[in-house]
Motif scaffolding. Structure first.
Motif, PDB file in Angstrom:
ATOM      1  N   LEU A   1      -2.249  -3.536  10.321  1.00  0.00           N
ATOM      2  CA  LEU A   1      -3.684  -3.772  10.229  1.00  0.00           C
ATOM      3  C   LEU A   1      -4.306  -3.026   9.053  1.00  0.00           C
ATOM      4  CD1 LEU A   1      -4.510  -3.631  14.035  1.00  0.00           C
ATOM      5  CD2 LEU A   1      -4.767  -5.633  12.557  1.00  0.00           C
ATOM      6  N   ILE A   2      -3.495  -2.278   8.315  1.00  0.00           N
ATOM      7  CA  ILE A   2      -3.964  -1.640   7.085  1.00  0.00           C
ATOM      8  C   ILE A   2      -4.147  -2.676   5.982  1.00  0.00           C
ATOM      9  CG2 ILE A   2      -1.852  -1.032   5.802  1.00  0.00           C
ATOM     10  CD1 ILE A   2      -2.928   1.935   5.919  1.00  0.00           C
ATOM     11  N   GLY A   3      -3.545  -3.869   6.182  1.00  0.00           N
ATOM     12  CA  GLY A   3      -3.777  -4.982   5.273  1.00  0.00           C
ATOM     13  C   GLY A   3      -2.652  -5.291   4.315  1.00  0.00           C
ATOM     14  N   TYR A   4      -1.660  -4.408   4.239  1.00  0.00           N
ATOM     15  CA  TYR A   4      -0.522  -4.580   3.344  1.00  0.00           C
ATOM     16  C   TYR A   4       0.726  -3.979   3.992  1.00  0.00           C
ATOM     17  CZ  TYR A   4      -4.249  -4.866  -0.241  1.00  0.00           C
ATOM     18  OH  TYR A   4      -5.365  -5.188  -0.958  1.00  0.00           O
ATOM     19  N   PRO A   5       1.920  -4.385   3.558  1.00  0.00           N
ATOM     20  CA  PRO A   5       3.109  -3.629   3.939  1.00  0.00           C
ATOM     21  C   PRO A   5       3.028  -2.230   3.338  1.00  0.00           C
ATOM     22  CG  PRO A   5       3.650  -5.312   2.304  1.00  0.00           C
ATOM     23  CD  PRO A   5       2.239  -5.565   2.728  1.00  0.00           C
ATOM     24  N   LEU A   6       3.563  -1.260   4.044  1.00  0.00           N
ATOM     25  CA  LEU A   6       3.421   0.141   3.653  1.00  0.00           C
ATOM     26  C   LEU A   6       4.633   0.663   2.907  1.00  0.00           C
ATOM     27  CD1 LEU A   6       1.801   1.672   6.853  1.00  0.00           C
ATOM     28  CD2 LEU A   6       0.940   1.982   4.529  1.00  0.00           C
ATOM     29  N   LEU A   7       4.366   1.603   1.998  1.00  0.00           N
ATOM     30  CA  LEU A   7       5.396   2.456   1.413  1.00  0.00           C
ATOM     31  C   LEU A   7       5.004   3.888   1.770  1.00  0.00           C
ATOM     32  CD1 LEU A   7       5.802   0.850  -2.120  1.00  0.00           C
ATOM     33  CD2 LEU A   7       7.323   0.601  -0.161  1.00  0.00           C
ATOM     34  N   GLY A   8       5.769   4.495   2.657  1.00  0.00           N
ATOM     35  CA  GLY A   8       5.457   5.834   3.113  1.00  0.00           C
ATOM     36  C   GLY A   8       6.325   6.191   4.300  1.00  0.00           C
ATOM     37  N   ARG A   9       6.186   7.434   4.771  1.00  0.00           N
ATOM     38  CA  ARG A   9       6.912   7.884   5.966  1.00  0.00           C
ATOM     39  C   ARG A   9       5.901   8.122   7.084  1.00  0.00           C
ATOM     40  NH1 ARG A   9      10.011  12.009   4.150  1.00  0.00           N
ATOM     41  NH2 ARG A   9      12.032  10.940   4.364  1.00  0.00           N
TER      42      ARG A   9
ATOM     43  N   LEU B   1       0.863  -1.174   0.000  1.00  0.00           N
ATOM     44  CA  LEU B   1       0.000   0.000   0.000  1.00  0.00           C
ATOM     45  C   LEU B   1       0.903   1.228   0.000  1.00  0.00           C
ATOM     46  CD1 LEU B   1      -3.343   0.520   1.736  1.00  0.00           C
ATOM     47  CD2 LEU B   1      -1.631   2.311   1.958  1.00  0.00           C
ATOM     48  N   LYS B   2       0.873   1.957  -1.105  1.00  0.00           N
ATOM     49  CA  LYS B   2       1.725   3.125  -1.288  1.00  0.00           C
ATOM     50  C   LYS B   2       0.943   4.400  -0.976  1.00  0.00           C
ATOM     51  CE  LYS B   2       4.557   5.457  -4.798  1.00  0.00           C
ATOM     52  NZ  LYS B   2       5.016   5.410  -6.208  1.00  0.00           N
ATOM     53  N   ILE B   3       1.434   5.173  -0.018  1.00  0.00           N
ATOM     54  CA  ILE B   3       0.801   6.439   0.343  1.00  0.00           C
ATOM     55  C   ILE B   3       1.086   7.457  -0.757  1.00  0.00           C
ATOM     56  CG2 ILE B   3       0.682   8.304   2.046  1.00  0.00           C
ATOM     57  CD1 ILE B   3      -0.364   5.581   3.055  1.00  0.00           C
ATOM     58  N   ILE B   4       0.042   8.092  -1.300  1.00  0.00           N
ATOM     59  CA  ILE B   4       0.247   9.041  -2.396  1.00  0.00           C
ATOM     60  C   ILE B   4      -0.128  10.471  -2.024  1.00  0.00           C
ATOM     61  CG2 ILE B   4       0.100   7.300  -4.198  1.00  0.00           C
ATOM     62  CD1 ILE B   4      -2.772   8.048  -4.672  1.00  0.00           C
ATOM     63  N   ARG B   5      -0.701  10.671  -0.826  1.00  0.00           N
ATOM     64  CA  ARG B   5      -0.867  12.040  -0.340  1.00  0.00           C
ATOM     65  C   ARG B   5      -0.865  12.024   1.184  1.00  0.00           C
ATOM     66  NH1 ARG B   5      -7.123  13.825  -1.808  1.00  0.00           N
ATOM     67  NH2 ARG B   5      -8.195  12.458  -0.325  1.00  0.00           N
ATOM     68  N   PRO B   6      -0.411  13.114   1.814  1.00  0.00           N
ATOM     69  CA  PRO B   6      -0.284  13.123   3.282  1.00  0.00           C
ATOM     70  C   PRO B   6      -1.639  13.007   3.969  1.00  0.00           C
ATOM     71  CG  PRO B   6       0.946  14.939   2.285  1.00  0.00           C
ATOM     72  CD  PRO B   6       0.083  14.362   1.210  1.00  0.00           C
ATOM     73  N   VAL B   7      -1.654  12.226   5.052  1.00  0.00           N
ATOM     74  CA  VAL B   7      -2.850  12.099   5.896  1.00  0.00           C
ATOM     75  C   VAL B   7      -2.409  12.198   7.343  1.00  0.00           C
ATOM     76  CG1 VAL B   7      -4.762  10.617   6.613  1.00  0.00           C
ATOM     77  CG2 VAL B   7      -4.039  10.644   4.211  1.00  0.00           C
ATOM     78  N   ARG B   8      -3.059  13.082   8.110  1.00  0.00           N
ATOM     79  CA  ARG B   8      -2.701  13.268   9.518  1.00  0.00           C
ATOM     80  C   ARG B   8      -3.956  13.180  10.377  1.00  0.00           C
ATOM     81  NH1 ARG B   8       0.655  17.780  12.955  1.00  0.00           N
ATOM     82  NH2 ARG B   8       2.368  17.072  11.646  1.00  0.00           N
ATOM     83  N   VAL B   9      -3.814  12.559  11.558  1.00  0.00           N
ATOM     84  CA  VAL B   9      -4.883  12.552  12.555  1.00  0.00           C
ATOM     85  C   VAL B   9      -4.326  13.170  13.845  1.00  0.00           C
ATOM     86  CG1 VAL B   9      -6.133  10.603  11.581  1.00  0.00           C
ATOM     87  CG2 VAL B   9      -4.312  10.181  13.237  1.00  0.00           C
ATOM     88  N   LYS B  10      -5.198  13.809  14.609  1.00  0.00           N
ATOM     89  CA  LYS B  10      -4.747  14.546  15.792  1.00  0.00           C
ATOM     90  C   LYS B  10      -5.807  14.481  16.868  1.00  0.00           C
ATOM     91  CE  LYS B  10      -2.713  19.071  16.950  1.00  0.00           C
ATOM     92  NZ  LYS B  10      -3.511  19.413  18.157  1.00  0.00           N
ATOM     93  N   VAL B  11      -5.383  14.247  18.104  1.00  0.00           N
ATOM     94  CA  VAL B  11      -6.263  14.301  19.268  1.00  0.00           C
ATOM     95  C   VAL B  11      -5.518  15.057  20.356  1.00  0.00           C
ATOM     96  CG1 VAL B  11      -7.475  13.004  21.046  1.00  0.00           C
ATOM     97  CG2 VAL B  11      -7.421  12.127  18.694  1.00  0.00           C
TER      98      VAL B  11
ATOM     99  N   PRO C   1      -9.893   6.241  -1.173  1.00  0.00           N
ATOM    100  CA  PRO C   1      -8.976   5.589  -2.113  1.00  0.00           C
ATOM    101  C   PRO C   1      -7.975   6.547  -2.751  1.00  0.00           C
ATOM    102  CG  PRO C   1     -11.237   4.874  -2.503  1.00  0.00           C
ATOM    103  CD  PRO C   1     -11.311   6.011  -1.539  1.00  0.00           C
ATOM    104  N   ASN C   2      -8.230   7.848  -2.683  1.00  0.00           N
ATOM    105  CA  ASN C   2      -7.289   8.825  -3.220  1.00  0.00           C
ATOM    106  C   ASN C   2      -6.040   8.979  -2.353  1.00  0.00           C
ATOM    107  OD1 ASN C   2      -8.843   9.700  -5.547  1.00  0.00           O
ATOM    108  ND2 ASN C   2     -10.219  10.702  -4.093  1.00  0.00           N
ATOM    109  N   ASN C   3      -6.050   8.375  -1.161  1.00  0.00           N
ATOM    110  CA  ASN C   3      -4.903   8.466  -0.255  1.00  0.00           C
ATOM    111  C   ASN C   3      -3.787   7.490  -0.614  1.00  0.00           C
ATOM    112  OD1 ASN C   3      -6.122  10.436   1.356  1.00  0.00           O
ATOM    113  ND2 ASN C   3      -7.104   8.903   2.674  1.00  0.00           N
ATOM    114  N   PHE C   4      -4.108   6.469  -1.395  1.00  0.00           N
ATOM    115  CA  PHE C   4      -3.144   5.387  -1.597  1.00  0.00           C
ATOM    116  C   PHE C   4      -3.373   4.677  -2.927  1.00  0.00           C
ATOM    117  CE2 PHE C   4      -6.888   3.555   0.363  1.00  0.00           C
ATOM    118  CZ  PHE C   4      -7.078   2.373  -0.341  1.00  0.00           C
ATOM    119  N   GLU C   5      -2.401   3.849  -3.277  1.00  0.00           N
ATOM    120  CA  GLU C   5      -2.574   2.901  -4.361  1.00  0.00           C
ATOM    121  C   GLU C   5      -1.881   1.610  -3.968  1.00  0.00           C
ATOM    122  OE1 GLU C   5      -0.864   4.245  -8.003  1.00  0.00           O
ATOM    123  OE2 GLU C   5       1.024   4.872  -7.080  1.00  0.00           O
ATOM    124  N   VAL C   6      -2.370   0.487  -4.474  1.00  0.00           N
ATOM    125  CA  VAL C   6      -1.767  -0.821  -4.209  1.00  0.00           C
ATOM    126  C   VAL C   6      -0.831  -1.135  -5.376  1.00  0.00           C
ATOM    127  CG1 VAL C   6      -2.186  -3.274  -3.849  1.00  0.00           C
ATOM    128  CG2 VAL C   6      -3.726  -1.575  -2.834  1.00  0.00           C
TER     129      VAL C   6
END
Length: 305
Positions: free
Chosen positions: A247-255, A128-138, A277-282
């Protein structure tokens, strides 16, 4: 680069962190595209539980999966070992509602999987390749995944306590199997003595001890042997995050970057990534040379996919 499983069934018995009772754990090879699946061997006809971030229903002290009324808890250390070795397909049979704590790190699981042998399968490994930044904050805590050609994990903790060196509360792992095994897999979980005592009064953490955790009182580390790494606390948080992210279901490519994140926030990030789906591609890679992640070599194909 191809998918992989293990070469043979292997088992171990350990102690449940919360129950304090013996727990039997078995690993079984699985066909291609199965993913990681948990099964309760103590429940006849129990529903198999896929390793999915959407099935995490409880993140108190650990990541816990619930599906069809069946629960398997404390999965993150085992999933970290599975991710670290690049195992794609595996059945995990466990005789209780929690994975045994072992020594509080991922190292015993790594050793067990390596003893079973890594087996290359006849199907391309999916990332699973991250193609745009995603951030969560609490509050002041946050976690994010950003595009990156490879897999890197950066983590910062912030403990104002005499046992925590202020200069050793940030760590980074440039992921490869070798780096994972040498720099991360042996980092143990940690807890404060006052919290452990409170949990035990509520019949929790009954199996917790200095054999499977770093225990800290008001001023110091109580374990006679001390730390395995000078920055073991933050390394373990990266170990946890690696398991939670698998638990995302795949090994990741991203920082991956995080500040004071824990199981709940890690899971929120997984859900946020998968929600659009715009956040990633397999993606797949034709061979090990073009793949930006290095894994240990696997044995030739041993079971049919």
């Amino acid at each position: 680069m191809n998918q992989r499983t293990i070469n043979q069934i292997i088992s171990v018995t350990g102690i449940g962190l919360h129950s304090g009772e013996p727990v039997n754990l078995e690993f079984h090879p699985q066909p291609v595209n199965t993913g990681i699946v948990f099964e309760r061997s103590d429940i006849v006809g129990s529903t198999p539980i896929p390793a999915s971030g959407f099935l995490v229903q409880d993140t108190m002290m650990s990541s816990n999966l619930v599906f069809g009324g069946t629960r398997v808890g404390t999965v993150e250390h085992l999933l970290s070992a599975i991710a670290g070795l690049g195992v794609d397909n595996l059945l995990v049979r466990v005789s209780a509602a929690e994975i045994p704590i072992m020594d509080g790190s991922a190292a015993p699981f790594v050793n067990l999987l390596l003893q079973a042998g890594l087996c290359e399968q006849d199907s391309a490994k999916k990332f699973l390749k991250i193609i745009r930044p995603v951030r969560v904050k609490v509050d002041d805590k946050w976690a994010e995944l950003r595009p990156y050609d490879g897999f890197e994990l950066n983590f910062e903790i912030d403990f104002d306590h005499p046992a925590f060196n202020k200069d050793l509360q940030h760590a980074q792992l440039c992921f490869s199997t070798e780096n994972f095994i040498e720099q991360l897999s042996a980092a143990r979980t940690f807890g404060f003595l006052t919290d452990i005592e409170a949990l035990r009064r509520n019949n929790l953490a009954l199996g917790g001890s200095m054999d499977n955790a770093i225990v800290i009182d008001e001023a110091k580390i109580l374990n006679v042997e001390g730390l395995r790494f000078a920055d073991e606390f933050v390394r373990h948080k990266i170990l946890d995050a690696l398991g939670d992210l698998y638990l995302i279901g795949y090994p990741l490519l991203g920082r991956f970057n995080a500040y004071k994140s824990g199981h709940a926030l890690n899971n929120l990030l997984v859900r946020e990534i998968l929600s659009d789906p715009n956040n990633f591609e397999v993606v797949t890679f034709d061979d090990n040379v073009t793949c930006p992640i290095e894994y240990l070599p696997a044995l030739p194909l041993a079971i049919e996919g």
